[in-house]
Each structure stands twice: as structure tokens, then as C-alpha cells.
Design a protein around this motif. Structure first.
Motif, PDB file in Angstrom:
ATOM      1  N   HIS A  16       0.840  -1.199   0.000  1.00  0.00           N
ATOM      2  CA  HIS A  16       0.000   0.000   0.000  1.00  0.00           C
ATOM      3  C   HIS A  16       0.874   1.247   0.000  1.00  0.00           C
ATOM      4  O   HIS A  16       0.604   2.205  -0.748  1.00  0.00           O
ATOM      5  CB  HIS A  16      -0.945  -0.013   1.203  1.00  0.00           C
ATOM      6  CG  HIS A  16      -1.931   1.104   1.165  1.00  0.00           C
ATOM      7  ND1 HIS A  16      -1.671   2.338   1.708  1.00  0.00           N
ATOM      8  CD2 HIS A  16      -3.171   1.173   0.630  1.00  0.00           C
ATOM      9  CE1 HIS A  16      -2.706   3.124   1.507  1.00  0.00           C
ATOM     10  NE2 HIS A  16      -3.632   2.437   0.855  1.00  0.00           N
ATOM     11  N   SER A  62       0.997   4.002  -2.981  1.00  0.00           N
ATOM     12  CA  SER A  62       0.691   5.407  -2.666  1.00  0.00           C
ATOM     13  C   SER A  62       1.831   6.310  -3.113  1.00  0.00           C
ATOM     14  O   SER A  62       1.595   7.392  -3.678  1.00  0.00           O
ATOM     15  CB  SER A  62       0.449   5.578  -1.164  1.00  0.00           C
ATOM     16  OG  SER A  62      -0.677   4.868  -0.759  1.00  0.00           O
ATOM     17  N   GLU A  94       1.623   9.233  -5.869  1.00  0.00           N
ATOM     18  CA  GLU A  94       1.997  10.603  -5.513  1.00  0.00           C
ATOM     19  C   GLU A  94       3.105  11.133  -6.423  1.00  0.00           C
ATOM     20  O   GLU A  94       3.038  12.259  -6.910  1.00  0.00           O
ATOM     21  CB  GLU A  94       2.451  10.648  -4.048  1.00  0.00           C
ATOM     22  CG  GLU A  94       2.679  12.050  -3.522  1.00  0.00           C
ATOM     23  CD  GLU A  94       3.030  12.037  -2.052  1.00  0.00           C
ATOM     24  OE1 GLU A  94       4.034  12.671  -1.695  1.00  0.00           O
ATOM     25  OE2 GLU A  94       2.305  11.383  -1.269  1.00  0.00           O
ATOM     26  N   ASN A 151      -4.845   2.631  -8.241  1.00  0.00           N
ATOM     27  CA  ASN A 151      -5.972   2.806  -7.315  1.00  0.00           C
ATOM     28  C   ASN A 151      -6.547   1.457  -6.886  1.00  0.00           C
ATOM     29  O   ASN A 151      -6.878   1.262  -5.719  1.00  0.00           O
ATOM     30  CB  ASN A 151      -7.062   3.681  -7.940  1.00  0.00           C
ATOM     31  CG  ASN A 151      -6.712   5.147  -7.909  1.00  0.00           C
ATOM     32  OD1 ASN A 151      -6.068   5.618  -6.968  1.00  0.00           O
ATOM     33  ND2 ASN A 151      -7.117   5.874  -8.934  1.00  0.00           N
ATOM     34  N   MET A 208      -4.148  -0.098  -4.388  1.00  0.00           N
ATOM     35  CA  MET A 208      -4.301   0.496  -3.051  1.00  0.00           C
ATOM     36  C   MET A 208      -5.610   0.051  -2.397  1.00  0.00           C
ATOM     37  O   MET A 208      -5.635  -0.258  -1.197  1.00  0.00           O
ATOM     38  CB  MET A 208      -4.222   2.024  -3.131  1.00  0.00           C
ATOM     39  CG  MET A 208      -2.817   2.530  -3.436  1.00  0.00           C
ATOM     40  SD  MET A 208      -2.627   4.322  -3.376  1.00  0.00           S
ATOM     41  CE  MET A 208      -3.704   4.863  -4.670  1.00  0.00           C
ATOM     42  N   ASN A 250      -5.908  -2.077   1.002  1.00  0.00           N
ATOM     43  CA  ASN A 250      -6.771  -1.669   2.123  1.00  0.00           C
ATOM     44  C   ASN A 250      -7.723  -2.791   2.516  1.00  0.00           C
ATOM     45  O   ASN A 250      -7.936  -3.055   3.701  1.00  0.00           O
ATOM     46  CB  ASN A 250      -7.576  -0.418   1.764  1.00  0.00           C
ATOM     47  CG  ASN A 250      -6.757   0.836   1.827  1.00  0.00           C
ATOM     48  OD1 ASN A 250      -5.757   0.910   2.541  1.00  0.00           O
ATOM     49  ND2 ASN A 250      -7.166   1.844   1.071  1.00  0.00           N
TER      50      ASN A 250
END
Length: 174
Positions: A67, A71, A75, A90, A93, A97
């Protein structure tokens, strides 16, 4: 006749005593077997709880790392990626999660025998919506349409357990 009756009574009492002694011995043997079986179950339960706890901790670190890397990629390079690349990151991630949630649930499961759960009155709609949200990628991928009919019933249940029940039902259906 009185002596014969007393002799028959003594024999009947002696036979009853023998049967009672035998039944008591069998009962004690069964109690020992039950106690031994209970001890085996308790040891197995403790081993299982320990395994689940260890496995969940061992699984958590790589998922958190995945994760974090996804991320950081989003970024640092999100603007350089095309729409499909951002979609994949996405999804990565979201799935990380989701996996973290499953691991947390696994940890919760390992604690089941250690604490009492207090049932509470719960609104089912937000719990079902949460489960649907966790399965949203698979639902979208398979183009499944879901409609909730309100009002949904209020249930008295442990919230973690009810959330897991709905998540399992929905993910299995998907």
C-alpha cells in the motif's frame, strides 16, 4: 419363610450394589475421557489462536508495504501515468486496504475466545453498504448491479461479526 425373604432381599441389595458400583466406575471412566478430550480441544484452540495471531501479523507487513509503495507511486508518478495506469494503482491500493481489513478481522477472530462480545442494536444498511464498498472493484468488474431496498431491519448482533457475515455473503455472491 422370613429367613428366605431376608436372604432374597440381601441378594437383591448385593446385586444392586454391584450394579451401582459398576455404573459409578463406568461414569468415572467416561468423565476422565471427557476431561482428556476437553484438554485436547483446549490445546488445539490455543494453538489455532496462536497460529492465526502469528499469521495475521506476518501478513500485515507486506500488505502495508504494498500500500505504501503504491501510494508513493501515485503521488510521485500519478500525473505521468495514463488513466489505465492510475486505475491499476488505485485498485492496488484499494485491494491492499481490503487485505488490511481482512487481516484485522483475522486478528479479531484470534481474540474470539479471549473476550465476550456484547451484542448491540445495529442498523444493517450502513454495514451492508460497507461490505459492498469493500467489494466494489469486483462488482464493477463483473458489471453487477445491486439495489438495496430500504428500510432494512435493525438487528441485535456483534458489529464485527455481522460485518464479516455480510462481507462473506456478498463476496461469495460476487
Amino acid at each position: 419363610i422370613a429367613g428366605l425373604s431376608e436372604q432374597i432381599l440381601q441378594e437383591a441389595l448385593e446385586q444392586a450394589r454391584r450394579h451401582l458400583t459398576q455404573a459409578l466406575a463406568e461414569s468415572e471412566a467416561k468423565n476422565l475421557q471427557l476431561n482428556e478430550a476437553y484438554q485436547v480441544i483446549q490445546r488445539s484452540k490455543a494453538e489455532l489462536e496462536s497460529f492465526v495471531y502469528t499469521a495475521s501479523h506476518d501478513l500485515k507487513a507486506p500488505v502495508v508495504s504494498l500500500h505504501g509503495m503504491a501510494s508513493a507511486l501515485m503521488e510521485d508518478y500519478g500525473e505521468k501515468l495514463d488513466e489505465q495506469g492510475r486505475h491499476y494503482l488505485n485498485r492496488l491500493m484499494a485491494n491492499a486496504n481490503f487485505m488490511e481489513g481482512l487481516i484485522a478481522d483475522l486478528l479479531e477472530l484470534s481474540r474470539v475466545g479471549r473476550r465476550e462480545r456484547e451484542p448491540q442494536k445495529l442498523q444493517t444498511e450502513p454495514i451492508i453498504e460497507g461490505a459492498l464498498d469493500k467489494c466494489q472493484d469486483a462488482i464493477a468488474e463483473k458489471k453487477i448491479q445491486i439495489a438495496l431496498r430500504s428500510p432494512l431491519p435493525e438487528l441485535t448482533f456483534d458489529q464485527t461479526a455481522l460485518s464479516q457475515v455480510f462481507l462473506n455473503l456478498i463476496s461469495n455472491a460476487v
